[in-house]
Design an enzyme around this catalytic site. Structure first.
Site, mmCIF file in Angstrom:
data_model
loop_
_atom_site.group_PDB
_atom_site.id
_atom_site.type_symbol
_atom_site.label_atom_id
_atom_site.label_comp_id
_atom_site.label_asym_id
_atom_site.label_seq_id
_atom_site.Cartn_x
_atom_site.Cartn_y
_atom_site.Cartn_z
ATOM 1 N N TYR A 1 0.893 -1.185 0.050
ATOM 2 C CA TYR A 1 0.011 -0.065 -0.004
ATOM 3 C C TYR A 1 0.802 1.133 0.039
ATOM 4 C CZ TYR A 1 -4.242 -2.448 1.370
ATOM 5 O OH TYR A 1 -5.573 -3.124 1.400
ATOM 6 N N HIS B 1 -10.635 -3.149 -1.243
ATOM 7 C CA HIS B 1 -11.516 -2.384 -0.299
ATOM 8 C C HIS B 1 -12.577 -1.510 -1.250
ATOM 9 C CE1 HIS B 1 -9.195 -3.375 3.391
ATOM 10 N NE2 HIS B 1 -8.194 -3.453 2.522
ATOM 11 N N ARG C 1 -2.610 -11.889 3.958
ATOM 12 C CA ARG C 1 -4.148 -11.584 3.503
ATOM 13 C C ARG C 1 -4.083 -11.943 1.934
ATOM 14 N NH1 ARG C 1 -7.704 -8.263 4.564
ATOM 15 N NH2 ARG C 1 -8.892 -10.012 4.385
HETATM 16 FE FE LIG Z 1 -6.321 -4.568 2.678
#
Ligand SMILES: [Fe+2]
Length: 284
Positions: free
Chosen positions: A147, A201, A196
């Site tokens: 991210y 999202h 993950r």
């Molecule tokens: Fe995430």
């Protein structure tokens, strides 16, 4: 609290338990311990009363998701006057959303690395009626699972041509559509070697700020599903399956992009599981 710091805080609490086996390098519990907890919960859910119905929301105090132990609500939600909130809440107009914001591959003056992907679907109510002119926002990791966020410092490369953020409005038939890069899986510190599944999202605003819903879309066939406490915190198998997109070869474009379809159902028996209706977090 961010996902990683909340998980670390929960982990430090568990560190006081001498009976917990931990990895000697990370100091975190092994996947096997977390998987055993998830398995027990799944078995309890499968053995519930036949007329108990389907749990369509994530459990907010799901122990295998370590940070949920510390941050789940312990008191009933306080209902606020939506009119009062709306006086101060942000609002947007149709002109504020540029159609180009739905293409995450053209934001930074060059081609991002990874698998170009079209993600599209309809936002509908429980009767299948389109939810029109809705603001749909997405955020995601890049192809390497990283991210653009100061709390994400794991050793995967940032992509100078990819921010991982986009938005659009649904059309008259409730359709949204994004062009993006398929995100990679990424590690987090819920337990040792926790990863993950790849996900995007989603946030929808409804007709006013107080109706915001937040959820995650996954890609089919991910081997990390069974190991992930966030995905498994939706304990009903059919409910969590509704978070998984479908590969659609008719959406796939020759020599350009793969295509996935994912519909969002806001109400009714086939409602898409959401994290919370007014969440302020969701960075895992
Ligand atoms: Fe995430």
């Amino acid at each position: 609290m961010s996902e990683s710091s909340a998980a670390a805080a929960a982990g430090s609490t568990a560190a006081n338990r001498p009976d917990v086996e931990r990895d000697p390098t990370s100091g975190l519990e092994p996947q096997a311990a977390v998987s055993a907890e998830m398995r027990r919960t799944a078995e309890e859910y499968a053995a519930r009363d036949a007329d108990a119905g389907e749990e369509t929301r994530p459990r907010l105090d799901y122990p295998p998701y370590r940070s949920s132990l510390l941050r789940h609500p312990t008191k009933a939600l306080v209902q606020v006057d939506p009119e009062g909130v709306e006086l101060w809440a942000p609002c947007f107009g149709e002109r504020d959303v540029d159609p180009l914001e739905a293409d995450l591959t053209i934001q930074r003056g060059g081609e991002p690395v990874g698998e170009r992907t079209v993600v599209t679907g309809r936002v509908v109510d429980g009767d299948g009626r389109p939810v029109r002119r809705q603001l749909v926002e997405i955020w995601q990791a890049n192809a390497g699972g990283r991210y653009v966020h100061q709390r994400d410092q794991h050793p995967a490369a940032l992509d100078p041509h990819f921010t991982g953020m986009g938005r659009c409005l649904t059309d008259e038939d409730g359709w949204y559509r994004f062009t993006t890069i398929k995100p990679g899986p990424y590690p987090w510190r819920n337990h040792h070697n926790a990863w993950r599944p790849a996900h995007i999202h989603f946030s929808l605003f409804g007709t006013d700020f107080t109706q915001r819903v937040v959820t995650q879309m996954y890609f089919p066939g991910d081997p990390l599903f069974a190991l992930d406490p966030i995905y498994q915190s939706i304990v009903d198998p059919q409910a969590r399956e509704r978070l998984v997109a479908t590969y659609d070869h008719d959406l796939t474009q020759h020599e350009w992009a793969t295509g996935y379809r994912w519909d969002i159902v806001l109400t009714g028996a086939h409602r898409t599981p959401v994290e919370t209706d007014t969440t302020e977090e969701g960075d895992a």
